[in-house]
Design a protein around this motif. Structure first.
Motif, PDB file in Angstrom:
ATOM      1  N   PRO A 109       0.801  -1.235   0.000  1.00  0.00           N
ATOM      2  CA  PRO A 109       0.000   0.000   0.000  1.00  0.00           C
ATOM      3  C   PRO A 109       0.830   1.279   0.000  1.00  0.00           C
ATOM      4  CG  PRO A 109      -0.024  -1.032   2.170  1.00  0.00           C
ATOM      5  CD  PRO A 109       0.644  -2.005   1.243  1.00  0.00           C
ATOM      6  N   GLU A 110       2.110   1.201   0.427  1.00  0.00           N
ATOM      7  CA  GLU A 110       2.938   2.401   0.492  1.00  0.00           C
ATOM      8  C   GLU A 110       3.449   2.871  -0.861  1.00  0.00           C
ATOM      9  OE1 GLU A 110       2.875   0.326   4.348  1.00  0.00           O
ATOM     10  OE2 GLU A 110       3.432  -0.313   2.331  1.00  0.00           O
ATOM     11  N   SER A 111       3.281   2.081  -1.924  1.00  0.00           N
ATOM     12  CA  SER A 111       3.764   2.484  -3.238  1.00  0.00           C
ATOM     13  C   SER A 111       3.124   3.806  -3.669  1.00  0.00           C
ATOM     14  CB  SER A 111       3.437   1.398  -4.278  1.00  0.00           C
ATOM     15  OG  SER A 111       3.706   1.859  -5.583  1.00  0.00           O
ATOM     16  N   LYS A 112       3.939   4.640  -4.332  1.00  0.00           N
ATOM     17  CA  LYS A 112       3.414   5.913  -4.841  1.00  0.00           C
ATOM     18  C   LYS A 112       2.269   5.702  -5.826  1.00  0.00           C
ATOM     19  CE  LYS A 112       7.745   8.530  -4.350  1.00  0.00           C
ATOM     20  NZ  LYS A 112       8.793   9.292  -5.085  1.00  0.00           N
ATOM     21  N   SER A 113       2.236   4.536  -6.464  1.00  0.00           N
ATOM     22  CA  SER A 113       1.171   4.254  -7.422  1.00  0.00           C
ATOM     23  C   SER A 113      -0.199   4.177  -6.758  1.00  0.00           C
ATOM     24  CB  SER A 113       1.456   2.937  -8.153  1.00  0.00           C
ATOM     25  OG  SER A 113       2.548   3.066  -9.031  1.00  0.00           O
ATOM     26  N   PHE A 114      -0.214   4.010  -5.433  1.00  0.00           N
ATOM     27  CA  PHE A 114      -1.481   3.866  -4.729  1.00  0.00           C
ATOM     28  C   PHE A 114      -1.766   5.061  -3.820  1.00  0.00           C
ATOM     29  CE2 PHE A 114       0.221  -0.581  -5.186  1.00  0.00           C
ATOM     30  CZ  PHE A 114      -0.448  -0.811  -6.368  1.00  0.00           C
ATOM     31  N   SER A 115      -1.190   6.186  -4.165  1.00  0.00           N
ATOM     32  CA  SER A 115      -1.469   7.422  -3.433  1.00  0.00           C
ATOM     33  C   SER A 115      -2.948   7.786  -3.553  1.00  0.00           C
ATOM     34  CB  SER A 115      -0.612   8.554  -3.987  1.00  0.00           C
ATOM     35  OG  SER A 115      -1.057   9.806  -3.506  1.00  0.00           O
ATOM     36  N   ASP A 116      -3.520   8.283  -2.468  1.00  0.00           N
ATOM     37  CA  ASP A 116      -4.918   8.735  -2.526  1.00  0.00           C
ATOM     38  C   ASP A 116      -5.002  10.256  -2.494  1.00  0.00           C
ATOM     39  OD1 ASP A 116      -4.264   9.281   0.098  1.00  0.00           O
ATOM     40  OD2 ASP A 116      -6.065   8.357   0.951  1.00  0.00           O
ATOM     41  N   GLN A 117      -3.930  10.918  -2.870  1.00  0.00           N
ATOM     42  CA  GLN A 117      -3.922  12.385  -2.867  1.00  0.00           C
ATOM     43  C   GLN A 117      -5.064  12.935  -3.714  1.00  0.00           C
ATOM     44  OE1 GLN A 117      -0.208  14.083  -4.096  1.00  0.00           O
ATOM     45  NE2 GLN A 117      -0.927  16.200  -3.926  1.00  0.00           N
ATOM     46  N   ASP A 118      -5.813  13.844  -3.129  1.00  0.00           N
ATOM     47  CA  ASP A 118      -6.936  14.538  -3.781  1.00  0.00           C
ATOM     48  C   ASP A 118      -8.099  13.605  -4.109  1.00  0.00           C
ATOM     49  OD1 ASP A 118      -5.457  16.935  -3.756  1.00  0.00           O
ATOM     50  OD2 ASP A 118      -4.497  16.430  -5.662  1.00  0.00           O
ATOM     51  N   MET A 119      -8.107  12.388  -3.585  1.00  0.00           N
ATOM     52  CA  MET A 119      -9.232  11.478  -3.816  1.00  0.00           C
ATOM     53  C   MET A 119     -10.205  11.559  -2.641  1.00  0.00           C
ATOM     54  SD  MET A 119      -7.522   8.062  -5.508  1.00  0.00           S
ATOM     55  CE  MET A 119      -9.141   7.395  -5.960  1.00  0.00           C
ATOM     56  N   LYS A 120     -11.466  11.676  -2.943  1.00  0.00           N
ATOM     57  CA  LYS A 120     -12.502  11.716  -1.913  1.00  0.00           C
ATOM     58  C   LYS A 120     -12.746  10.315  -1.372  1.00  0.00           C
ATOM     59  CE  LYS A 120     -14.823  15.597  -4.173  1.00  0.00           C
ATOM     60  NZ  LYS A 120     -16.077  16.065  -4.831  1.00  0.00           N
ATOM     61  N   PRO A 121     -13.366  10.201  -0.200  1.00  0.00           N
ATOM     62  CA  PRO A 121     -13.697   8.871   0.329  1.00  0.00           C
ATOM     63  C   PRO A 121     -14.637   8.128  -0.613  1.00  0.00           C
ATOM     64  CG  PRO A 121     -13.877  10.541   2.042  1.00  0.00           C
ATOM     65  CD  PRO A 121     -13.704  11.282   0.748  1.00  0.00           C
ATOM     66  N   ALA A 122     -14.600   6.814  -0.533  1.00  0.00           N
ATOM     67  CA  ALA A 122     -15.485   5.989  -1.350  1.00  0.00           C
ATOM     68  C   ALA A 122     -16.935   6.227  -0.944  1.00  0.00           C
ATOM     69  CB  ALA A 122     -15.129   4.524  -1.196  1.00  0.00           C
ATOM     70  N   SER A 123     -17.827   5.847  -1.825  1.00  0.00           N
ATOM     71  CA  SER A 123     -19.253   5.989  -1.556  1.00  0.00           C
ATOM     72  C   SER A 123     -19.630   5.240  -0.282  1.00  0.00           C
ATOM     73  CB  SER A 123     -20.053   5.426  -2.737  1.00  0.00           C
ATOM     74  OG  SER A 123     -21.400   5.263  -2.391  1.00  0.00           O
ATOM     75  N   PRO A 124     -20.538   5.788   0.523  1.00  0.00           N
ATOM     76  CA  PRO A 124     -20.978   5.100   1.749  1.00  0.00           C
ATOM     77  C   PRO A 124     -21.601   3.730   1.472  1.00  0.00           C
ATOM     78  CG  PRO A 124     -21.669   7.397   1.761  1.00  0.00           C
ATOM     79  CD  PRO A 124     -21.138   7.123   0.385  1.00  0.00           C
ATOM     80  N   SER A 125     -22.019   3.486   0.237  1.00  0.00           N
ATOM     81  CA  SER A 125     -22.635   2.201  -0.087  1.00  0.00           C
ATOM     82  C   SER A 125     -21.602   1.093  -0.275  1.00  0.00           C
ATOM     83  CB  SER A 125     -23.470   2.321  -1.363  1.00  0.00           C
ATOM     84  OG  SER A 125     -22.663   2.662  -2.475  1.00  0.00           O
ATOM     85  N   TRP A 126     -20.302   1.448  -0.349  1.00  0.00           N
ATOM     86  CA  TRP A 126     -19.262   0.428  -0.502  1.00  0.00           C
ATOM     87  C   TRP A 126     -19.269  -0.493   0.719  1.00  0.00           C
ATOM     88  CZ3 TRP A 126     -16.337  -2.733  -2.835  1.00  0.00           C
ATOM     89  CH2 TRP A 126     -15.185  -3.244  -2.262  1.00  0.00           C
ATOM     90  N   GLY A 127     -19.291  -1.803   0.466  1.00  0.00           N
ATOM     91  CA  GLY A 127     -19.467  -2.764   1.545  1.00  0.00           C
ATOM     92  C   GLY A 127     -18.212  -3.428   2.045  1.00  0.00           C
ATOM     93  N   GLY A 128     -17.042  -3.055   1.518  1.00  0.00           N
ATOM     94  CA  GLY A 128     -15.816  -3.750   1.876  1.00  0.00           C
ATOM     95  C   GLY A 128     -15.298  -3.395   3.253  1.00  0.00           C
ATOM     96  N   VAL A 129     -14.344  -4.191   3.719  1.00  0.00           N
ATOM     97  CA  VAL A 129     -13.715  -3.972   5.010  1.00  0.00           C
ATOM     98  C   VAL A 129     -12.200  -3.943   4.814  1.00  0.00           C
ATOM     99  CG1 VAL A 129     -15.566  -5.098   6.281  1.00  0.00           C
ATOM    100  CG2 VAL A 129     -13.576  -6.424   5.549  1.00  0.00           C
TER     101      VAL A 129
END
Length: 780
Positions: A156-176
């Motif tokens: 998860p620390e890879s720069k390819s997986f940066s969440d910069q400027d990304m909003k949270p996922a939709s509240p309907s997302w069911g994952g954990v």
């Protein structure tokens, strides 16, 4: 919208147990229950064959709720037999650990999808802008089995997986997010929105996880999952490279899509004290079941059977899981496997998945050799620029410099401990290639013995452009014909010498794509009347993110760590198609998984970047058993004109036509009768054509102009005629469905089809748009 991506790895030893020992069984239940009733129902079934409540509860590993009604449990053979006789139980079968084995900076630009805002198609808005780069679609990952994957996890620390400027996922997302508990605690983000791992089946078969090798978390410890995930949805990272090679801006095809991780395969030590991967179908099914419950949109599975004998559909967890995913309108993209160039080796051959072959891109990495007699040999390698002066060095052949007692049949392979240091020190060594897994070890052996350079000769089957490796010393890999020239030179003189140039040059060469030698071929071993693979995509030397939990080569004795790496395989090709499906899903959220597959297939190209037909690595004309419909074109796939759609019921009908039972899959479905090649598929295959065959198809108009006319064009194999009724399709509105019939006849000149297939195509054309379907036909 959400999406999921998946991988599997491992060829496992068959476990042989006595009749009173407990084994893991998969149990399918006929009746449908509500979600809150399912676990209680499963417990009651187990209680009927167990001694008490505690034993029944402890025996159950997983309850499957979303894909099908069933569970995985530890049972003795006697308990399994009793359970199978209970009314309401559709099937009981033992989990078989032997069935599955483990199968960027340039590739997206090469297929016409640059990430710089330039429109690759004049007068057409870039699909990336139209789809907002896949924003808010969730893609999930898994891991590979010899050219098969179902979640290796992710770094998860890879720069390819940066969440910069990304909003949270939709509240309907069911994952954990299962974070793990140790120092390498996994963390989710607005980019990686879900992560799970599955160990119950593994630990029942292997015992407790070896946590000196693996992370009890969704963390990737071998690199494969990180690589494939970033190919699909990696953020743009500038100045990415492998130790200076293949430099550029690395990006995924749908760079703003979100990721969900489902890890089911785990590193274990094997008998040779090296590492392999283990994954079990009960864990695989649990991961797919959760992915369906999480409501993902795209599932990419680079995994396949380790056995050459196809399983019945109801006993194949990938087939069943994928079918249930498609029932829930999840697109499933699968790797075709890496068992090529042998025929009839393709994995993931069922019609409800997109089966992806591997091809090259227009980039190469060259390191040349000049023999002292003046002969120049161009080699290829992913080895960085180690210090080595461009001077003549003594050249030796490995078979001539081995220690006494080494098997002569293996003497040229530079096996560990085989080379004599007194004969190797300071020299360049010529070795013959071993397996894909042993190539780095070959270079390590040359270095151990004091060699200063390696020339690795490929096998004839690999062609001139094989998989390139990141060796631990100056090295280059040459074709089978060139290595013979080098060996002949060594034997022709008393003092053979050569210059192995220090620098590896990154170049863009002329002809691409070519179908790779390792990519598995058709015909379909399960049902030859479904043409597989479906499509080809870049899978040779693809640069993408890499796990820092492993070395650049994955070898336990290699201490070089990188953040980006070159990898090859159909597992690298499948994520390209998963990304394309993600973009199409964002653009056309109401399309079915079959519609998206059709769009990708019928808009493919069989022409390379030089305007000639695509070939294999030897220059032979590629046929549909190598590349399916051809090289995918993501921009064109967004606007296919017509689609061949199919439903879940169509696939059940197909299973009935194969003579199979749908009882264990969907007990409520009753089988009708109809020829099996009438599944509404975008390609056509017929084995054993006798006289005349009549094939029914239907297409849906998805273009932007209501009144549109399509004309039929056939390019059948020699000795075959193909006629369409009607041969003109006149659509009055978008969304209209029209049917047509293909009449296929064998005529004079078709006798050659008794020994092999003939290949051709048919298409529907309207203006500049062609909706193309390949065909493969034999008389026997």
């Amino acid at each position: 919208m959400r999406g999921v991506f998946a991988y599997l790895l491992c060829l496992l030893p068959l476990l042989v147990l006595s009749a009173d020992q407990k084994q893991v069984y998969i149990v399918r239940i006929r009746e449908q229950k509500s979600l809150h009733e399912i676990e209680d129902t499963h417990h009651s079934y187990l209680l009927s064959v167990k001694n008490d409540e505690g034993e029944a509860k402890a025996s159950r590993l997983y309850s499957y709720k979303y894909s099908f009604n069933g569970f995985a449990a530890e049972l003795t053979p006697d308990e399994a037999s009793k359970l199978s006789e209970i009314e309401g139980v559709a099937s009981v079968y033992k989990s078989d650990p032997q069935k599955y084995k483990l199968l960027t900076t340039r590739s997206w630009e090469f297929v016409g999808l640059p990430d710089d805002g330039d429109d690759p198609i004049p007068n057409r808005k870039n699909i990336l802008n139209k789809t907002d780069y896949g924003q808010d679609i969730i893609v999930g990952f898994s891991r590979k089995l010899d050219n098969v994957d179902f979640l290796l996890g992710i770094w998860p620390e890879s720069k390819s997986f940066s969440d910069q400027d990304m909003k949270p996922a939709s509240p309907s997302w069911g994952g954990v997010c299962q974070a793990g508990i140790y120092y390498d605690r996994f963390h989710c983000s607005n980019k990686i929105v879900g992560a799970r791992y599955y160990l119950k089946g593994y630990e029942k078969h292997y015992g407790r996880l070896n946590e000196t090798l693996e992370s009890r978390s969704p963390r990737d410890m071998i690199g494969h999952g990180t690589h494939t995930a970033s190919t699909v949805a990696g953020r743009q990272v500038v100045n990415a490279s492998l130790m200076g090679l293949a430099g550029g801006a690395a990006t995924g095809g749908a760079s703003l899509a979100r990721l969900a991780i489902y890890k089911v395969c785990w590193l274990v030590p094997n008998r040779e004290n090296s590492e392999e991967n283990a994954c079990f179908e009960e864990d695989i099914l649990a991961a797919i079941d959760d992915a369906i419950g999480d409501k993902v949109d795209v599932l990419s599975i680079s995994l396949g059977l380790g056995s050459s004998q196809p399983l019945p559909i109801e006993k194949d967890p990938i087939a069943i899981g994928a079918l249930m995913a498609v029932k829930n309108n999840i697109v499933v993209a699968c790797a075709a496997g890496n068992a090529g160039p042998a025929w009839e080796t393709v994995s993931n051959y069922h019609p409800w998945v997109i089966t992806v072959a591997a091809s090259s891109i227009d980039r190469d990495f060259l390191r040349s050799v000049i023999l002292a007699n003046g002969v120049a040999v161009i080699g290829r390698t992913a080895t960085p620029n180690y210090e080595l002066d461009d001077q003549n060095r003594t050249l030796v052949y490995a078979a001539d410099v081995v220690v006494p007692g080494v098997d002569k049949n293996l003497a040229a392979n530079c096996l560990p401990g085989s080379l004599a240091p007194e004969k190797v020190k300071g020299n360049i060594v010529v070795c013959m290639v071993g397996t894909m897994e042993s190539r780095i070890a070959q270079g390590m052996e040359v270095k151990r013995a004091g060699g200063v350079g390696l020339i690795l000769g490929n096998l004839p089957v690999m062609g001139d452009r094989a998989v390139y490796d990141t060796h631990v010393l100056p090295a280059t890999e040459v074709s089978s014909s060139d290595v013979l020239k080098i060996i002949q030179y060594i034997k022709s003189t008393k003092n053979p010498q050569a210059v192995l140039f220090n620098k590896t040059r990154t170049v863009l060469y002329g002809v691409a794509p070519n179908v790779t030698s390792f990519s598995s071929r058709g015909p379909n071993p399960f049902d030859p009347n479904i043409l597989k693979p479906d499509i080809t995509a870049p899978g040779l030397n693809i640069l993408a993110a890499w796990s820092e939990g492993t070395s650049v080569s994955g070898d336990v004795f290699d201490n070089r760590n990188v953040t980006y790496n070159l990898q090859s395989g159909t597992s690298m090709a499948a994520p390209h198609i998963a990304a394309s499906a993600t973009l199409i899903k964002a653009l056309h959220p109401d399309w079915s998984s079959a519609a998206i597959r059709s769009a990708i297939m019928t808009t493919a190209s069989t022409i390379n970047n030089q305007g000639s037909s695509i070939t294999d690595e030897h220059g032979n004309l590629a046929n549909p058993f190598m590349m399916g419909c051809g090289q995918f074109r993501p921009v064109e796939a967004a606007d296919p004109g017509l689609i061949y759609d199919a439903s879940y019921d169509d696939y059940l009908h197909y299973i009935c036509n194969l003579g199979g039972s749908t009882e264990a899959i969907d007990p409520s479905y009753k089988c009708p009768q109809e020829p099996l090649f009438n599944l509404n598929y975008p390609s056509l295959a017929i084995r054993g054509l006798t006289g005349t065959a009549v094939v029914n198809r239907r297409v849906t108009h998805v273009g932007s102009v209501a009144n549109t006319v399509y004309n039929f064009i056939a390019k059948p194999p020699k000795g075959i005629t193909v006629d369409a009724t009607p041969n003109v399709l006149q659509f009055q509105q978008v969304g209209q469905i029209l049917s047509f019939t293909l009449t296929i006849r064998a005529v004079a000149g078709s006798e050659y089809l008794k020994s092999y297939y003939g290949f051709g195509s048919y298409s529907w054309t309207s203006g500049n748009l062609s909706v193309v379907s390949p065909m493969a036909i034999s008389l026997k």
